[in-house]
Design a protein around this motif. Structure first.
Motif, PDB file in Angstrom:
ATOM      1  N   CYS A  98      84.477  25.510   9.647  1.00  0.00           N
ATOM      2  CA  CYS A  98      84.737  25.431  11.045  1.00  0.00           C
ATOM      3  C   CYS A  98      85.827  24.192  11.424  1.00  0.00           C
ATOM      4  CB  CYS A  98      83.598  25.556  11.929  1.00  0.00           C
ATOM      5  SG  CYS A  98      82.737  26.970  11.872  1.00  0.00           S
ATOM      6  N   THR A 119      82.365  19.725  17.512  1.00  0.00           N
ATOM      7  CA  THR A 119      83.349  20.733  18.098  1.00  0.00           C
ATOM      8  C   THR A 119      84.503  20.590  17.470  1.00  0.00           C
ATOM      9  OG1 THR A 119      83.365  19.396  19.867  1.00  0.00           O
ATOM     10  CG2 THR A 119      81.914  21.385  19.985  1.00  0.00           C
ATOM     11  N   ARG A 146      88.213  27.138  19.288  1.00  0.00           N
ATOM     12  CA  ARG A 146      87.505  26.801  18.169  1.00  0.00           C
ATOM     13  C   ARG A 146      86.146  26.915  18.235  1.00  0.00           C
ATOM     14  NH1 ARG A 146      91.126  26.345  14.024  1.00  0.00           N
ATOM     15  NH2 ARG A 146      88.844  25.911  13.079  1.00  0.00           N
ATOM     16  N   SER A 186      83.612  29.447  16.218  1.00  0.00           N
ATOM     17  CA  SER A 186      82.368  28.930  15.289  1.00  0.00           C
ATOM     18  C   SER A 186      81.412  29.264  15.548  1.00  0.00           C
ATOM     19  CB  SER A 186      82.642  27.311  15.296  1.00  0.00           C
ATOM     20  OG  SER A 186      82.199  26.758  16.721  1.00  0.00           O
ATOM     21  N   VAL A 203      79.583  32.081  13.454  1.00  0.00           N
ATOM     22  CA  VAL A 203      79.398  31.409  12.044  1.00  0.00           C
ATOM     23  C   VAL A 203      78.044  30.832  12.009  1.00  0.00           C
ATOM     24  CG1 VAL A 203      80.089  29.609  10.317  1.00  0.00           C
ATOM     25  CG2 VAL A 203      82.059  31.185  11.475  1.00  0.00           C
ATOM     26  N   TYR A 204      77.759  29.877  12.882  1.00  0.00           N
ATOM     27  CA  TYR A 204      76.647  29.179  13.010  1.00  0.00           C
ATOM     28  C   TYR A 204      75.544  29.893  13.497  1.00  0.00           C
ATOM     29  CZ  TYR A 204      79.122  24.810  13.124  1.00  0.00           C
ATOM     30  OH  TYR A 204      80.130  23.735  12.703  1.00  0.00           O
ATOM     31  N   SER A 224      73.688  24.435   9.082  1.00  0.00           N
ATOM     32  CA  SER A 224      75.127  24.683   9.223  1.00  0.00           C
ATOM     33  C   SER A 224      76.142  24.415   8.036  1.00  0.00           C
ATOM     34  CB  SER A 224      75.665  23.897  10.294  1.00  0.00           C
ATOM     35  OG  SER A 224      75.317  22.333  10.087  1.00  0.00           O
TER      36      SER A 224
END
Ligand SMILES: Cc1ncc(COP(=O)(O)O)c(C=O)c1O
Length: 389
Positions: A41, A237, A288, A292, A295-296, A369
């Motif tokens: 990410c 982030t 972004r 992400s 994904v998390y 993560s």
């Protein structure tokens, strides 16, 4: 040479997470120990583009010069607008750019805590918030924690008993517990701390990483008395290596914090600040984060699923709505489990590091993560087998 260390540093050891990092450097170790954003990410392309453009632009030389301690003006403006979108009223004058949230905690303590002063924290809390308190020889006292965050009744009792100057809280997806403070309690904390004259340090690096439920207003949103200092960071982030965060507070507090920062590092690296400004201004930060979240969420769900499958039923854990951690009560001492797990190539952090008085030996913090889902499943199966023995 016999070094004559200061009283402040003499008995202070590095925090155990940094020590664990050394242990888990080997790629074979499945690490649930850190709090790092997922490598996939990290925005390498956008970072490279913004850096190139900034260093080729007409203001390039000013990015390589000394800058104002308060921070790069365009970033301060962008941050004020950004937090405005979250319901926090601020102008650029209410913003101090810091070298990561970690520095924000340090500066706030530096401003308020004398040796022996009491600081209240939720028990358990972010371990560096305890560690930094030790460097000022302040006394961190833990307040009970419930499913929806700090226990308000215990908080008021401890405010009355200890007359603390400062309350440190992580309102969203807390490190280590993953808990989120309810809206009702946020409102109540703003009111109560104003009445008792307590400063609140609201440390909120995980807010954007919400995978379910709705965003809640910050404690700072309810602040009528300018006693709340809001702290945010772009480490989770954009990139932790960028070392850019921001404090939002009254002008009086920002002026004082600025003096403290000047003595520490003059200012945060200007190029990093300018890159952060571009991420905010171009809407790239939002894009972004949007990219992400799945994904998390996927990794969190993979870890929870594996824990339900492989952990014994005595293990207790809740589903965090965001952030990077799952907090779990295990039916054996965490240190023992850690030693067995590390010998089988799995790492995590023991819970006692996060408690003001070092208790909590039955808890572990698992980060989801930074490993692939396959390795998450494999690592949790190993931990499950050890726990069932
Ligand atoms: C609650 C909390 N505060 C502060 C930090 C430090 O963040 P930064 O990289 O912005 O210094 C972390 C990092 O893990 C954290 O979990």
């Amino acid at each position: 040479m016999e070094y004559r260390f200061s009283e402040r540093m003499k008995n202070l050891r590095g925090n155990s997470i940094r020590e664990i990092f050394k242990l888990v450097e080997s790629p074979e170790v499945i690490s649930f120990a850190g709090g790092m954003p997922a490598s996939e990410c990290l925005p390498l392309d956008a970072y490279r583009t913004y850096t190139d453009e900034l260093l080729s632009g007409e203001n390039a030389l000013s990015l390589l010069q000394y800058g104002a301690t308060e921070g790069y003006r365009p970033l301060r403006e962008a941050v004020a607008k950004h937090v405005g979108g979250m319901g926090i009223k601020a102008s650029a004058e209410n913003v101090l750019i810091v070298s990561g949230a970690q520095q924000g905690i340090d500066l706030c303590y530096k401003l308020f805590l004398n040796e022996g002063d009491v600081l209240l924290v939720e028990d358990p809390t972010y371990l560096a918030a305890l560690h930094i308190a030790k460097t000022y020889r302040a006394r961190a006292i833990g307040v009970r924690s419930e499913a929806d965050g700090i226990d308000i009744v215990d908080l008021e009792e401890k405010i009355r008993t200890h007359r603390p100057k400062l309350l440190y809280l992580v309102p969203n997806f807390s490190n280590p517990t993953g808990k989120t403070l309810s809206e009702e309690k946020r409102r109540a904390i703003a009111k109560m701390t104003a009445e008792y004259g307590v400063i609140v340090l609201e440390d909120d690096p995980y807010r954007a990483l919400r995978y379910s439920g709705r965003h809640l207003p910050a404690i700072k949103h309810f602040d009528q008395s300018e006693n709340v200092v809001y702290l945010t960071s772009f480490s989770k982030t954009i990139s932790p290596a960028m070392r850019v965060g921001a404090m939002i507070a009254s002008r009086t507090l920002i002026a004082k914090l600025t003096v403290g920062k000047q003595a520490t590092d003059v200012h945060t690296a200007t190029l990093s600040q300018a890159v952060a400004m571009r991420f905010l201004r171009e809407g790239e930060l939002e894009r972004r984060v949007e990219a992400s979240l799945p994904v998390y969420r996927f990794k969190r769900d993979a870890m929870l699923k594996a824990m339900r499958r492989y952990f014994p039923k005595e293990a207790e854990f809740a589903e965090p709505e965001g952030g990077l951690f799952i907090w779990c009560k295990v039916p054996m001492p965490a240190r023992e489990l850690f030693l067995q797990a590390i010998s089988q190539g799995v790492a995590f952090v023991c819970g006692s590091d996060f408690f003001a008085d070092g208790k909590g030996e039955q808890y572990i913090r698992l980060n989801f993560s930074n490993e692939s889902v396959d390795r998450i499943e494999q690592g949790i199966r190993i931990l499950g087998d050890l726990l069932k023995r």
